[in-house]
Scaffold this motif. Structure first.
Motif, short mmCIF file in Angstrom:
data_model
loop_
_atom_site.label_atom_id
_atom_site.label_comp_id
_atom_site.label_asym_id
_atom_site.label_seq_id
_atom_site.Cartn_x
_atom_site.Cartn_y
_atom_site.Cartn_z
N MET A 62 23.38 -61.08 13.97
CA MET A 62 24.38 -60.65 12.98
C MET A 62 24.20 -59.20 12.57
O MET A 62 25.18 -58.45 12.48
N PHE A 63 22.96 -58.78 12.32
CA PHE A 63 22.75 -57.40 11.89
C PHE A 63 23.02 -56.43 13.04
O PHE A 63 23.62 -55.36 12.83
N ASP A 64 22.60 -56.78 14.25
CA ASP A 64 22.95 -55.96 15.41
C ASP A 64 24.46 -55.78 15.51
O ASP A 64 24.96 -54.69 15.82
N PHE A 65 25.18 -56.86 15.27
CA PHE A 65 26.65 -56.85 15.40
C PHE A 65 27.26 -55.81 14.47
O PHE A 65 28.07 -54.97 14.88
N PHE A 66 26.88 -55.85 13.19
CA PHE A 66 27.46 -54.93 12.23
C PHE A 66 26.85 -53.52 12.34
O PHE A 66 27.47 -52.54 11.89
N GLN A 67 25.67 -53.41 12.93
CA GLN A 67 25.07 -52.09 13.15
C GLN A 67 25.57 -51.45 14.44
O GLN A 67 25.22 -50.30 14.73
N GLY A 68 26.38 -52.15 15.20
CA GLY A 68 26.86 -51.62 16.47
C GLY A 68 25.74 -51.44 17.47
O GLY A 68 25.74 -50.49 18.27
N ALA A 69 24.78 -52.36 17.45
CA ALA A 69 23.58 -52.22 18.29
C ALA A 69 23.38 -53.43 19.20
O ALA A 69 22.26 -53.67 19.66
N VAL A 70 24.43 -54.18 19.49
CA VAL A 70 24.28 -55.37 20.33
C VAL A 70 23.91 -54.98 21.76
O VAL A 70 23.08 -55.63 22.39
N GLU A 71 24.50 -53.92 22.26
CA GLU A 71 24.28 -53.53 23.65
C GLU A 71 23.54 -52.20 23.74
O GLU A 71 23.75 -51.41 24.65
N LEU A 72 22.62 -51.97 22.83
CA LEU A 72 21.90 -50.70 22.76
C LEU A 72 20.78 -50.66 23.79
O LEU A 72 20.03 -51.62 23.96
N ASP A 73 20.66 -49.53 24.48
CA ASP A 73 19.55 -49.33 25.41
C ASP A 73 18.26 -49.14 24.64
O ASP A 73 18.24 -48.65 23.51
N THR A 74 17.14 -49.49 25.27
CA THR A 74 15.83 -49.37 24.62
C THR A 74 15.28 -47.96 24.78
O THR A 74 15.29 -47.39 25.86
N ASP A 75 14.82 -47.41 23.66
CA ASP A 75 14.19 -46.09 23.62
C ASP A 75 12.86 -46.25 22.91
O ASP A 75 12.52 -47.33 22.43
N GLN A 76 12.07 -45.19 22.84
CA GLN A 76 10.81 -45.22 22.12
C GLN A 76 10.79 -44.10 21.09
O GLN A 76 10.90 -42.93 21.43
N ALA A 77 10.68 -44.50 19.82
CA ALA A 77 10.63 -43.52 18.74
C ALA A 77 9.17 -43.21 18.43
O ALA A 77 8.39 -44.12 18.14
N LYS A 78 8.80 -41.93 18.47
CA LYS A 78 7.44 -41.50 18.18
C LYS A 78 7.42 -40.78 16.82
O LYS A 78 8.46 -40.56 16.19
N ILE A 79 6.24 -40.40 16.38
CA ILE A 79 6.05 -39.85 15.04
C ILE A 79 6.86 -38.58 14.82
O ILE A 79 7.22 -38.25 13.69
N GLN A 80 7.20 -37.86 15.89
CA GLN A 80 8.00 -36.64 15.74
C GLN A 80 9.37 -36.92 15.12
O GLN A 80 10.00 -36.03 14.56
#
Length: 287
Positions: A62-80
Motif C-alpha cells: 500500500m505505501f509503495d503504491f501511494f509513494q509511486g515506488a511499486v516498480e522502483l529499481d534498487t539502488d544503494q544509498a550511502k552516507i554521502q
C-alpha cells in the motif's frame, strides 16, 4: 489479476504467508497473473521478498503504491546522501556512525546489517540530547519516511515520501504512538490532484484496495482475503464487480469451554469469532 491480500511480509512468517508463496508459485506455473498485496509499511520489504524467491513485481504494498515506488529499481544509498555536515566531528563505525557538534551528539547514522555502508536510519538530536527526528531509508535507496518524536521518544508524526523526496502521506499518532494501528490522522497528499483524509490505517487500506481495483483490469479482478482480522472486511467492501473470496486459515469453530481435549466440532460448534463478520447474515448474498 488475482490479488492475495495480507497485512505484512516479514523475515519470519506464519503459515498464511507461506501458503501465499506456494499459491503464487502455482499461479505463475499456470501463467495466471497474480500478486501479493500487503498493508504495512516496511522499508526492507523488497530485500525480504528475495529470501522467499519472489520478485518486486510479485508484491504490491500500500505505501509503495501511494509513494509511486511499486516498480522502483534498487539502488544503494550511502552516507554521502544523508545530508550530514562533514565539518562536524564524525565517529565512523560500520554499524552506527555518530556525528558530534562540539560535545553534543548531533546525529546517529545506522546502516543496514549485512551491507557495506548502506543507509538505514539517520537520527537527529536536540541540545538536550532528545531524539527528535529519524529519516528511514528504503532498501532500494531512497528516503521513504521521516518520523518525529516527543520528549518521551514516542512517534507523534510521520511523513512518507516518494522517490523524488515529495511528501505523499502524512500521519499523526495518539498517546501510545507505536504501531500503525495507533494512527489517529492520515492525509494522502495531492493524490491525483486532491488531498484525502482518513482517521486510521484501516480507512486508508479500504481506499487503497478500491484504487488498486482500477488498475489493469477494473472490475474484473479477483481478491483473496488471507488474514481474517485485517483483510476480510476491506476486501468485502471493495466496490464494483471484481470477485472477492475469503480464505479460512484457522479452525472455523471454537472448542467447548469444558472440553479438556480441545476438540472442535465443525458441524455444531460455535463459530470462531474471527469469522463472525464474514459470515454475518448481512454480508452473505442469497444464492
Amino acid at each position: 489479476m488475482y490479488y492475495f491480500v495480507n497485512e505484512y511480509l516479514y523475515d519470519k512468517n506464519s503459515g498464511i504467508e507461506h501458503a501465499e508463496f506456494k499459491r503464487l508459485q502455482l499461479f505463475k506455473h499456470l501463467h495466471v497473473p497474480a500478486k501479493l498485496v500487503t498493508r504495512e509499511y516496511n522499508p526492507m520489504l523488497h530485500r525480504i521478498i528475495t529470501k522467499f524467491g519472489l520478485e518486486s513485481d510479485d508484491v504490491v504494498n500500500m505505501f509503495d503504491f501511494f509513494q509511486g515506488a511499486v516498480e522502483l529499481d534498487t539502488d544503494q544509498a550511502k552516507i554521502q546522501r544523508a545530508a550530514i555536515n562533514f565539518r562536524y566531528e564524525i565517529e565512523p563505525d560500520p554499524t552506527i556512525s555518530k556525528v558530534y557538534r562540539g560535545d553534543l551528539l548531533n546525529n546517529r547514522v545506522l546502516f543496514i546489517a549485512g551491507t557495506y555502508g548502506q543507509l538505514n536510519v539517520v537520527e537527529s538530536f536536540d541540545r538536550y540530547q532528545n531524539l527528535i527526528r529519524a529519516e528511514q531509508w528504503d532498501w532500494r535507496g531512497f528516503k521513504s519516511c521521516i518520523k518525529y518524536y516527543d520528549a518521551d521518544r514516542k512517534v507523534i508524526r510521520e511523513e512518507y515520501l516518494n522517490p523524488e523526496g515529495t511528501v505523499v502521506i502524512e500521519a499523526a499518532y495518539g498517546s501510545d504512538g507505536i504501531a500503525q494501528s495507533d494512527m489517529t490522522y492520515i492525509r494522502l497528499v495531492n493524490y491525483q490532484g486532491e488531498d484525502y483524509y482518513f482517521y486510521n490505517i484501516e480507512e486508508l487500506f479500504d481506499f487503497f484496495l478500491s484504487e488498486l481495483d482500477k488498475q489493469q483490469t477494473p472490475g474484473e479482478n479477483a481478491y483473496i482475503a488471507d488474514r481474517p482480522l485485517t483483510t476480510y472486511k476491506p476486501v468485502m467492501n471493495i466496490p464494483g464487480t471484481s470477485r472477492k473470496f475469503i480464505y479460512l486459515p484457522m479452525v472455523q469453530t471454537e472448542a467447548e469451554a469444558n472440553d479438556k481435549n480441545r476438540s472442535y466440532i465443525l458441524a455444531t460448534g460455535k463459530l470462531n469469532p474471527i469469522y463472525e463478520y464474514a459470515f454475518a447474515k448481512k454480508n452473505i448474498a442469497p444464492i
